[in-house]
Enzyme design. Structure first.
Site, PDB file in Angstrom:
ATOM      1  N   TYR A 181      19.982 100.107  74.613  1.00 13.06           N
ATOM      2  CA  TYR A 181      19.851  99.671  76.020  1.00 13.06           C
ATOM      3  C   TYR A 181      18.947  98.452  76.223  1.00 13.06           C
ATOM      4  CZ  TYR A 181      16.018 103.279  76.708  1.00 13.06           C
ATOM      5  OH  TYR A 181      14.919 104.072  76.659  1.00 13.06           O
ATOM      6  N   GLU A 182      19.005  97.916  77.403  1.00 10.94           N
ATOM      7  CA  GLU A 182      18.341  96.644  77.747  1.00 10.94           C
ATOM      8  C   GLU A 182      18.814  95.518  76.823  1.00 10.94           C
ATOM      9  OE1 GLU A 182      17.292  97.222  80.405  1.00 10.94           O
ATOM     10  OE2 GLU A 182      16.350  99.177  80.460  1.00 10.94           O
ATOM     11  N   GLY A 183      20.097  95.523  76.520  1.00  9.20           N
ATOM     12  CA  GLY A 183      20.653  94.541  75.584  1.00  9.20           C
ATOM     13  C   GLY A 183      20.651  95.113  74.186  1.00  9.20           C
TER      14      GLY A 183
END
Lengths: 601, 601
Positions: free
Chosen positions: B440-442
């Protein structure tokens, strides 16, 4: 729901083209394994696994096994019926001896099928898988009476088998087991103790379960030299093969595990259960290693199997999911975005997986052929060579194969981004199921020590020298071909790293055995990298010859050559780094005492 | 049940001794962070996490979150009460601006505390963690009115916040979002669309939830240049701060995930919800990146946090569990077996973990200091240097930190053998929770491209040159010390590998950007290895000075020097192998088309 297709084309390539199984037709058991028969077994086996077992994989994970108050265990919905179909089709009999109802086919075919089973449903596959382990011990060490009593029904999968080694306080160090075996007047033994982590230990899929149990007789030495192996059926078996009374072994509980939920991992309580000695008293460890070696190869196949099924689903997702644009400009300008397949970092993960799974498949099937040749090759020299090589490579297949299998499964989950983390997509299950293979049948640390502490030194290093020779010969041979030469040279360098690491051990481990222990993991990985590189060189050679000959399936063979090149580019460089770590020795690794590991507040 | 002790001694070592936080006392906000205050915050924060949050970690995993028919969500038992305590103690206010009720302390302290929270209970920590991300966006881009309306209650944790980016068909490629924002007569917008994977999206722990939502206004460009950011409270907020009517955003379902079960990952359905533009129309991406950069550093800390808590439990198990004997002879001859701590392969895994966690902690806290200096350093030059370095290293902290964090957590589970696979022991949860941080978050592939495709090239490579200079200066400085010189020389070689890889990109990526994409992951890992090596060199220098000065805690400082040596021995060699893979380029990686990836039957 994730999908699965058995990679039958690749299995046939390895068996027919790389191993040339038909070329061994003059050996016993091999005569039946013509190309036609092999192809039929592979194709039908693959179909069965994809159609019958794979659809139960995710539901089996979600439902898990249930233990009831009376100690009975219910497997997930559909497992019993699938096992009925498995039994009726005779899949368990494939590579088992004809004498006890098997088909006597080469292990190569059994292994190929085992991969498909495990990809389709690893938790399910463990029920027949453990049975195979128990069968191998009885075949090797059981009395003729024991063989006749148990083997036909185990091989037919009317009954299943288990391996009972671990106890709450000991797993690796089996000299510490406490389960007792008291001799009885009738020649049997009364078995009492607690075994844990018993896969397929209790279930509702077969009418009897034959437990093979390590225990200690009274006065036995307090070490691994004092353990004996016993056969302990769940239901006693009459001389006519009839099922008799319930024996004193009960499932006390089942474990809640990270994965393989569809397999019942049991605590088994033995309370004066009736058992019979298998082989000689106090020689249980040797019998256990027969089961164990078969099981270790099977676990290596599990590493492959989870990587394979995860890879297939990641490929499908990468072709379907659209995000962003190719770095070289839109690949599909008319669409809002390109499939993520165009992104080099996604392709890197897919190629890593492809290079691992196909290389590992070749290694597993090559290994299975060595198992066959150990018993069936014509000359003593050939049999010994096969025995040495498979003995040496068993810990590599198990240890390296499952470490990489888990890594690949994790990377395939990564291809899915956030969706990979959601159970519905099934990628999490592949990772969770793959995780156990690094642990059971001897942790991968135990594998590394088996390789470096035992196998390297055996017979004055004869096995590792034999390995260096067969790999070296194939490298020398490939250097004559323009396409293969750069690959062969790259592999030669990696082999050189392994040889240097071997030399370093020889020069340093005697004076300080911790140097060996500190580098064993690295050595196992160097050897895994070199061995898969060797398999890729062999596959590239066969593919190259097929391309030169013209004919069908050009894309398949081109894919082999390109993937071989990728393997040399992206896998081999680690051999050098691992050697450097190994040569750092144990000094900084063992420098700190236990206080230094405490968390200071 | 697993245990947790906050590593406060190490955090204080890094903050007080390595970073010398007190030396910045002349900067705004730092004046309050004396050594005494720092020590008190660290110690009390660690105690709170260990005593209040850690006991809810396993039960939170087992219970998970429950969504009810009305769309409300219940968090696991004890979470609400723990959050009350968290709020009352003011832990969320630590590094927030005093203007809106924060304590205005340096981010270094906030980060140190965040690690403890996440080790103790990652799923819990995400509720205040996401709030921080939303706060940072409002601070940077919100109007004064918006700040005054939302920030005080978010900072006090009376309300929490979320980040709404992902939709079913797009995550990384935010230009594709479909959520619509229709302007209304009153200046607000009507928000309609579906957002998925919204962490902490709905829960029962706070009286309001402030969603920050990416959406498209009518006629906005069909790309990432057409997205705008909106603030959409769950309950409308009156001008006096009072809670008003329920807004049109409802949790449609919660995901069943591999881990972080205690955090509600929601599908949020926006149906004409009232929202207000944050910052300028069509400039949402920039605002989003402010949230995102803060969040990425927080996710890097999660990688550290799971490795740390898994490590602590593995150490305890390795000292308790007895199997086998030391290779050099029995360590405790009177016992039946030695603790597995004596085995070099177990020690290898523990040392790998120790070297990673302590190095990563130093990097995270150093990174937090750069965040502070970006705003608060005295000169423009210093502010720009800090900004460049933290911009460059954010993807490394997130990507390398979480890849290694997962690997370390997995290895710590391995120390437990079979028990590691049983949920009861808690090691599986650390692995399952750690896994999300790579995604997550890229995803970490996105981090690698952020590093190599954006950050390396920015301002003509000024950031990477600045990095090479600070690391190079520390190496040159350390060469003058007999103990440090061999470490500095080893690090210099690894830095040379990174410099060569950078040069290779410069010479090859322009002509074919796929070369950059194919090597980005490897580059990120090389840089992670070098950066942690740099941190270890800095820690070793401080420790060496403390040892030379005599005084207390000798064993602690000796441990630092020995672990630094281990790091150089066992981590740095990978830099060379990764460089070789990177320099293999994209040719074999991109050679095959999609047909070659299909499973052929």
């Amino acid at each position: 729901m994730p999908s699965y297709t058995a990679p039958t084309r690749d299995a046939r390539f390895i068996i027919n083209e790389m191993l040339d199984l038909a070329g061994y037709a003059d050996l016993p058991g091999f005569e039946a394994a013509s190309v036609d028969v092999t192809d039929a077994v592979i194709n039908e086996g693959g179909k069965f696994c994809a159609e019958v077992l794979a659809p139960l994989n995710q539901s089996g994970d979600q439902e898990g096994c249930t233990r009831h108050e009376d100690g009975s265990v219910t497997t997930p919905k559909g497992f019993k019926e699938a096992f009925d179909q498995f039994r009726e089709a005779g899949w368990g009999t494939l590579s088992q001896p004809e004498e006890f109802g098997g088909q006597g086919m080469p292990h190569v075919l059994g292994f190929a099928f085992e991969e498909f089973v495990s990809s389709a449903n690893q938790a399910f596959g463990m029920y027949p898988g453990l049975t195979n382990g128990a069968v191998s011990a009885l075949l090797a060490k059981g009395s003729q009476e024991q063989k006749e009593k148990y083997l036909p029904k185990m091989i037919s999968n009317e009954w299943t088998g288990t391996m009972n080694l671990t106890e709450p306080h000991c797993g690796t160090d089996l000299g510490m087991i406490r389960t007792k075996a008291e001799p009885q007047a009738d020649g049997s033994y009364s078995i009492t103790g607690t075994k844990i982590f018993i896969s397929a230990g209790e279930h509702d899929m077969a009418e009897n379960i034959i437990h093979l149990v390590l225990a200690k007789t009274p006065g036995a030495p307090d070490s691994s030299k004092g353990i004996s192996l016993f056969v302990v059926p769940k239901f006693l078996v009459g001389d006519d093969g009839s099922i008799g009374e319930r024996n004193g072994v009960v499932c006390g509980s089942i474990e809640h595990k990270m994965g393989i939920h569809g397999n019942a991992t049991c605590v088994l309580n033995y309370d004066g259960a009736k058992g019979w000695l298998v082989g000689e008293e106090n020689k249980g460890l040797a019998a256990m290693f027969i089961m164990m070696n078969a099981a270790r190869l099977g676990v290596g196949v599990q590493g492959l199997s989870q990587a394979e099924v995860a890879y297939q689903n990641a490929v499908a997702y990468a072709l379907d999911r659209r995000q962003g644009r190719a770095l070289t400009g839109p690949a599909e300008p008319e669409a809002q975005a390109d499939p993520i397949f165009v992104h080099p970092d996604v392709r890197r993960m897919l190629m890593d997986a492809k290079a691992f799974t196909e290389g590992m498949r070749a290694l597993c099937l090559w290994g299975a052929l060595q198992v066959d040749l150990t018993h069936k090759a014509k000359t003593e020299e050939e049999r010994e060579q096969a025995d040495m090589l498979i003995g040496l490579l068993t810990p590599v297949i198990k240890g390296y194969g499952t470490d990489k299998g888990y890594e690949v499964a994790t990377n395939m989950q990564q291809v899915f981004g956030g969706h990979g983390y959601i159970e519905e997509w099934g990628m999490s299950q592949f990772v969770r199921d793959a995780r156990i293979a690094q642990i059971y049948e001897g942790t991968n640390g135990v594998q590394a020590m088996d390789l470096c502490g035992r196998k390297l030194a055996q017979k004055g290093g004869a096995a590792i020298q034999a390995f260096f020779k067969v790999v070296g010969d194939d490298i020398a041979d490939a250097k004559g071909d323009n396409t293969l030469a750069p690959m062969a040279e790259a592999l030669e360098k990696a082999l050189g790293q392994q040889q240097a690491a071997t030399m370093w051990f020889m020069q340093n481990a005697m004076q300080n055995p911790n140097h060996l222990g500190a580098g064993a993991h690295h050595y196992m990985h160097i050897m895994g990298i070199v061995t898969l590189g060797w398999m890729w060189l062999r596959m590239a050679k066969v593919a190259q010859a097929a391309l030169a000959a013209g004919g069908e399936d050009k894309a398949f063979y081109e894919g082999k050559v390109a993937t071989a090149r990728y393997y040399m580019d992206r896998y081999l460089p680690d051999a050098g780094a691992l050697r450097r770590k190994l040569e750092a020795g144990s000094e900084s690794l063992m420098a700190l005492d236990e206080d230094a590991f405490a968390t200071a507040a």
